[in-house]
Design a protein around this motif. Structure first.
Motif, PDB file in Angstrom:
ATOM      1  N   GLY A  96       0.773  -1.231   0.000  1.00 36.76           N
ATOM      2  CA  GLY A  96       0.000   0.000   0.000  1.00 36.76           C
ATOM      3  C   GLY A  96       0.806   1.284   0.000  1.00 36.76           C
ATOM      4  N   PHE A  97       2.116   1.189  -0.170  1.00 40.02           N
ATOM      5  CA  PHE A  97       2.940   2.396  -0.204  1.00 40.02           C
ATOM      6  C   PHE A  97       2.824   3.058  -1.578  1.00 40.02           C
ATOM      7  CE2 PHE A  97       4.797   0.075   3.301  1.00 40.02           C
ATOM      8  CZ  PHE A  97       4.972   1.081   4.244  1.00 40.02           C
ATOM      9  N   THR A  98       2.881   4.369  -1.589  1.00 36.60           N
ATOM     10  CA  THR A  98       2.775   5.122  -2.831  1.00 36.60           C
ATOM     11  C   THR A  98       4.142   5.188  -3.519  1.00 36.60           C
ATOM     12  OG1 THR A  98       3.314   7.248  -1.803  1.00 36.60           O
ATOM     13  CG2 THR A  98       0.978   6.584  -1.820  1.00 36.60           C
ATOM     14  N   ILE A  99       4.116   5.536  -4.795  1.00 36.07           N
ATOM     15  CA  ILE A  99       5.362   5.709  -5.544  1.00 36.07           C
ATOM     16  C   ILE A  99       6.229   6.761  -4.857  1.00 36.07           C
ATOM     17  CG2 ILE A  99       6.340   6.571  -7.723  1.00 36.07           C
ATOM     18  CD1 ILE A  99       5.296   3.763  -8.022  1.00 36.07           C
ATOM     19  N   SER A 100       5.622   7.821  -4.388  1.00 38.52           N
ATOM     20  CA  SER A 100       6.364   8.886  -3.715  1.00 38.52           C
ATOM     21  C   SER A 100       7.059   8.371  -2.456  1.00 38.52           C
ATOM     22  CB  SER A 100       5.413  10.040  -3.360  1.00 38.52           C
ATOM     23  OG  SER A 100       6.093  11.049  -2.681  1.00 38.52           O
ATOM     24  N   GLU A 101       6.355   7.571  -1.654  1.00 36.76           N
ATOM     25  CA  GLU A 101       6.950   7.002  -0.439  1.00 36.76           C
ATOM     26  C   GLU A 101       8.085   6.046  -0.787  1.00 36.76           C
ATOM     27  OE1 GLU A 101       3.133   6.920   2.619  1.00 36.76           O
ATOM     28  OE2 GLU A 101       3.204   5.457   0.991  1.00 36.76           O
ATOM     29  N   ILE A 102       7.884   5.264  -1.824  1.00 41.15           N
ATOM     30  CA  ILE A 102       8.912   4.312  -2.251  1.00 41.15           C
ATOM     31  C   ILE A 102      10.134   5.060  -2.781  1.00 41.15           C
ATOM     32  CG2 ILE A 102       9.440   2.451  -3.871  1.00 41.15           C
ATOM     33  CD1 ILE A 102       6.360   1.755  -3.705  1.00 41.15           C
ATOM     34  N   ARG A 103       9.895   6.085  -3.583  1.00 39.81           N
ATOM     35  CA  ARG A 103      11.001   6.897  -4.123  1.00 39.81           C
ATOM     36  C   ARG A 103      11.810   7.504  -2.981  1.00 39.81           C
ATOM     37  NH1 ARG A 103       8.380  10.769  -6.133  1.00 39.81           N
ATOM     38  NH2 ARG A 103       7.796   9.759  -8.083  1.00 39.81           N
ATOM     39  N   SER A 104      11.122   8.028  -1.985  1.00 36.13           N
ATOM     40  CA  SER A 104      11.798   8.631  -0.837  1.00 36.13           C
ATOM     41  C   SER A 104      12.677   7.606  -0.115  1.00 36.13           C
ATOM     42  CB  SER A 104      10.755   9.217   0.117  1.00 36.13           C
ATOM     43  OG  SER A 104      11.361   9.746   1.256  1.00 36.13           O
ATOM     44  N   ALA A 105      12.156   6.407   0.064  1.00 37.68           N
ATOM     45  CA  ALA A 105      12.927   5.353   0.731  1.00 37.68           C
ATOM     46  C   ALA A 105      14.134   4.943  -0.108  1.00 37.68           C
ATOM     47  CB  ALA A 105      12.040   4.144   1.011  1.00 37.68           C
ATOM     48  N   LEU A 106      13.921   4.749  -1.396  1.00 39.60           N
ATOM     49  CA  LEU A 106      15.026   4.326  -2.269  1.00 39.60           C
ATOM     50  C   LEU A 106      16.084   5.406  -2.423  1.00 39.60           C
ATOM     51  CD1 LEU A 106      13.158   2.328  -5.069  1.00 39.60           C
ATOM     52  CD2 LEU A 106      14.619   1.421  -3.245  1.00 39.60           C
ATOM     53  N   SER A 107      15.708   6.659  -2.244  1.00 33.98           N
ATOM     54  CA  SER A 107      16.690   7.740  -2.392  1.00 33.98           C
ATOM     55  C   SER A 107      17.752   7.693  -1.301  1.00 33.98           C
ATOM     56  CB  SER A 107      15.993   9.102  -2.382  1.00 33.98           C
ATOM     57  OG  SER A 107      15.511   9.413  -1.091  1.00 33.98           O
ATOM     58  N   THR A 108      17.489   6.947  -0.232  1.00 27.57           N
ATOM     59  CA  THR A 108      18.474   6.820   0.847  1.00 27.57           C
ATOM     60  C   THR A 108      19.503   5.730   0.558  1.00 27.57           C
ATOM     61  OG1 THR A 108      17.207   5.208   2.153  1.00 27.57           O
ATOM     62  CG2 THR A 108      16.733   7.545   2.536  1.00 27.57           C
ATOM     63  N   LEU A 109      19.268   4.942  -0.488  1.00 31.78           N
ATOM     64  CA  LEU A 109      20.204   3.878  -0.839  1.00 31.78           C
ATOM     65  C   LEU A 109      21.311   4.426  -1.728  1.00 31.78           C
ATOM     66  CD1 LEU A 109      17.783   0.931  -1.654  1.00 31.78           C
ATOM     67  CD2 LEU A 109      19.122   1.276   0.420  1.00 31.78           C
ATOM     68  N   PRO A 110      22.483   3.832  -1.634  1.00 31.89           N
ATOM     69  CA  PRO A 110      23.599   4.285  -2.479  1.00 31.89           C
ATOM     70  C   PRO A 110      23.363   3.933  -3.937  1.00 31.89           C
ATOM     71  CG  PRO A 110      24.191   2.289  -1.303  1.00 31.89           C
ATOM     72  CD  PRO A 110      22.841   2.712  -0.778  1.00 31.89           C
ATOM     73  N   GLN A 111      23.736   4.834  -4.827  1.00 31.62           N
ATOM     74  CA  GLN A 111      23.620   4.578  -6.263  1.00 31.62           C
ATOM     75  C   GLN A 111      24.860   3.867  -6.807  1.00 31.62           C
ATOM     76  OE1 GLN A 111      21.120   5.111  -8.530  1.00 31.62           O
ATOM     77  NE2 GLN A 111      19.839   5.619  -6.787  1.00 31.62           N
ATOM     78  N   ASN A 112      25.966   4.001  -6.093  1.00 33.21           N
ATOM     79  CA  ASN A 112      27.233   3.505  -6.627  1.00 33.21           C
ATOM     80  C   ASN A 112      27.620   2.112  -6.147  1.00 33.21           C
ATOM     81  OD1 ASN A 112      27.603   4.334  -4.033  1.00 33.21           O
ATOM     82  ND2 ASN A 112      29.572   5.312  -4.372  1.00 33.21           N
ATOM     83  N   ARG A 113      26.757   1.470  -5.371  1.00 31.03           N
ATOM     84  CA  ARG A 113      27.054   0.119  -4.913  1.00 31.03           C
ATOM     85  C   ARG A 113      25.764  -0.627  -4.602  1.00 31.03           C
ATOM     86  NH1 ARG A 113      25.938  -0.146   0.423  1.00 31.03           N
ATOM     87  NH2 ARG A 113      26.256   1.701   1.693  1.00 31.03           N
ATOM     88  N   THR A 114      25.854  -1.931  -4.516  1.00 27.07           N
ATOM     89  CA  THR A 114      24.703  -2.740  -4.147  1.00 27.07           C
ATOM     90  C   THR A 114      24.351  -2.450  -2.694  1.00 27.07           C
ATOM     91  OG1 THR A 114      25.390  -4.470  -5.675  1.00 27.07           O
ATOM     92  CG2 THR A 114      23.861  -5.110  -3.922  1.00 27.07           C
TER      93      THR A 114
END
Length: 162
Positions: free
Chosen positions: A70-88
């Motif tokens: 039930g999470f929105t795209i906006s909530e998911i985007r916000s969560a994923l933005s905290t993950l590093p882009q340069n590594r797994t």
């Protein structure tokens, strides 16, 4: 005879959108949508083909699971933005996101339990259509906090009129 292997840059050796689709079960159109929404960031080959990293499989799986919760795209985007882009992402990275989502899920569970327990009575909408509503919401005071089922949205009778 000695064979020399060339290491190709990620843009030419990454996973194709078809590979990602097969691994995640998502339609290619959904993957392109998630890219447009900033949830994954594939590189492009010289000819413009998308190339994904293996970490994108986890990201897209996370998106799919989060949407089912039930999470929105906006909530998911916000969560994923905290993950590093340069590594797994590491286990610790995912634990941080999990703790954040757990708080949201606990709030939703509490709201659903409240709905279940009050479904046959006043739903807190301020409609005054039931005799019981007059006890919880005299003179439609809940309406002063806004529209909708105010008590189910988190307002309490003590909040009304403030």
């Amino acid at each position: 005879m000695i064979l020399i292997m060339q290491i190709k840059p990620l843009a030419t050796r990454g996973l194709t959108i078809g590979d990602i689709s097969a691994r995640t079960g998502l339609a290619q159109s959904a993957i392109r949508f998630y890219e447009d929404e900033g949830l994954v960031h594939p590189t492009r080959t010289a000819s413009g083909q998308r190339r994904f990293e293996r970490a994108d499989i986890r990201r897209l799986s996370f998106v799919r699971i989060s949407q089912n919760l039930g999470f929105t795209i906006s909530e998911i985007r916000s969560a994923l933005s905290t993950l590093p882009q340069n590594r797994t992402p590491t286990k610790r990275d995912w634990e941080r996101i999990s703790a954040r989502f757990r708080r949201h899920l606990d709030q939703r569970i509490a709201q659903m339990q409240k709905l279940r327990d009050t479904l046959d009575g006043c739903i807190g909408c301020g409609c005054l259509s039931l005799q019981k509503c007059k006890l919880y919401n005299p003179d439609d005071r809940a309406h002063s906090r806004g529209t909708g089922p105010r008590y189910l949205m988190g307002d309490t009778p003590s909040d009304v009129g403030k």
